[in-house]
Design a protein around this motif. Sequence first.
Motif, mmCIF file in Angstrom:
data_model
loop_
_atom_site.group_PDB
_atom_site.id
_atom_site.type_symbol
_atom_site.label_atom_id
_atom_site.label_comp_id
_atom_site.label_asym_id
_atom_site.label_seq_id
_atom_site.Cartn_x
_atom_site.Cartn_y
_atom_site.Cartn_z
ATOM 1 N N PRO A 113 -4.535 5.604 0.897
ATOM 2 C CA PRO A 113 -4.833 5.187 -0.479
ATOM 3 C C PRO A 113 -5.947 6.009 -1.133
ATOM 4 N N ASN A 114 -6.877 6.521 -0.351
ATOM 5 C CA ASN A 114 -7.984 7.329 -0.879
ATOM 6 C C ASN A 114 -7.771 8.807 -0.597
ATOM 7 N N ARG A 115 -6.561 9.288 -0.778
ATOM 8 C CA ARG A 115 -6.206 10.655 -0.391
ATOM 9 C C ARG A 115 -7.049 11.727 -1.078
ATOM 10 N N GLU A 116 -7.522 11.488 -2.292
ATOM 11 C CA GLU A 116 -8.348 12.489 -2.981
ATOM 12 C C GLU A 116 -9.624 12.775 -2.193
ATOM 13 N N LEU A 117 -10.224 11.736 -1.623
ATOM 14 C CA LEU A 117 -11.435 11.906 -0.812
ATOM 15 C C LEU A 117 -11.164 12.673 0.476
ATOM 16 N N LEU A 118 -9.919 12.683 0.904
ATOM 17 C CA LEU A 118 -9.568 13.258 2.200
ATOM 18 C C LEU A 118 -9.041 14.683 2.130
ATOM 19 N N LEU A 119 -8.891 15.228 0.943
ATOM 20 C CA LEU A 119 -8.364 16.583 0.812
ATOM 21 C C LEU A 119 -9.241 17.612 1.523
ATOM 22 N N GLN B 54 -12.310 2.040 5.843
ATOM 23 C CA GLN B 54 -13.676 2.546 5.785
ATOM 24 C C GLN B 54 -13.850 3.972 6.323
ATOM 25 N N GLN B 55 -12.863 4.473 7.076
ATOM 26 C CA GLN B 55 -13.078 5.733 7.776
ATOM 27 C C GLN B 55 -11.771 6.451 8.087
#
Length: 114
Positions: free
Chosen positions: A26-32, A59-60
Motif C-alpha cells: 500500500p505504501n509503494r511510493e516509500l519503497l521505490l 510498519q516495516q
Amino acid sequence: MNEVVYLPDKNETAIAFVKRVVAEQPNRELLLIVVQLVEIALGELHGRPCDVSVTASKQQFTLTLRHEGKPIDNRMVCLMHDHIDRAKYRADGDGWLLTLRRDIPSFYKSFEKN
C-alpha cells in the motif's frame, strides 16, 4: 504486527521479485528506493546468484539478500545506508547477508508528485 513473508516465484529474477512485491504494498511510493538499492547490490554482484526474501508489515519492509563470493564494496553499502532507514551487511557462514529495512512512515521524507 502482522508480517507477511514473500519469496520469489520459481525462475523469477531477484529484481523482478522485488519490483513485484513493492508494487503489491500500500505504501509503494516509500519503497521505490528499495528497488533502486537492490539494483545497486545486484550490479555489485556481477551476475552471481543470490537468494532474496522480503518481510513486510504495515510498519516495516525488510529485504534480505544472501550471496556467496566476493563481498559488495563497502562504499556501496554506505551509500545504501545513507538512503534507507537501516542497511546491515555482514558475513553469514560461507557467504554474505545484506538486510535493507524501510520503516513506514520512514525517517526519510518522500517527495510527493505535483
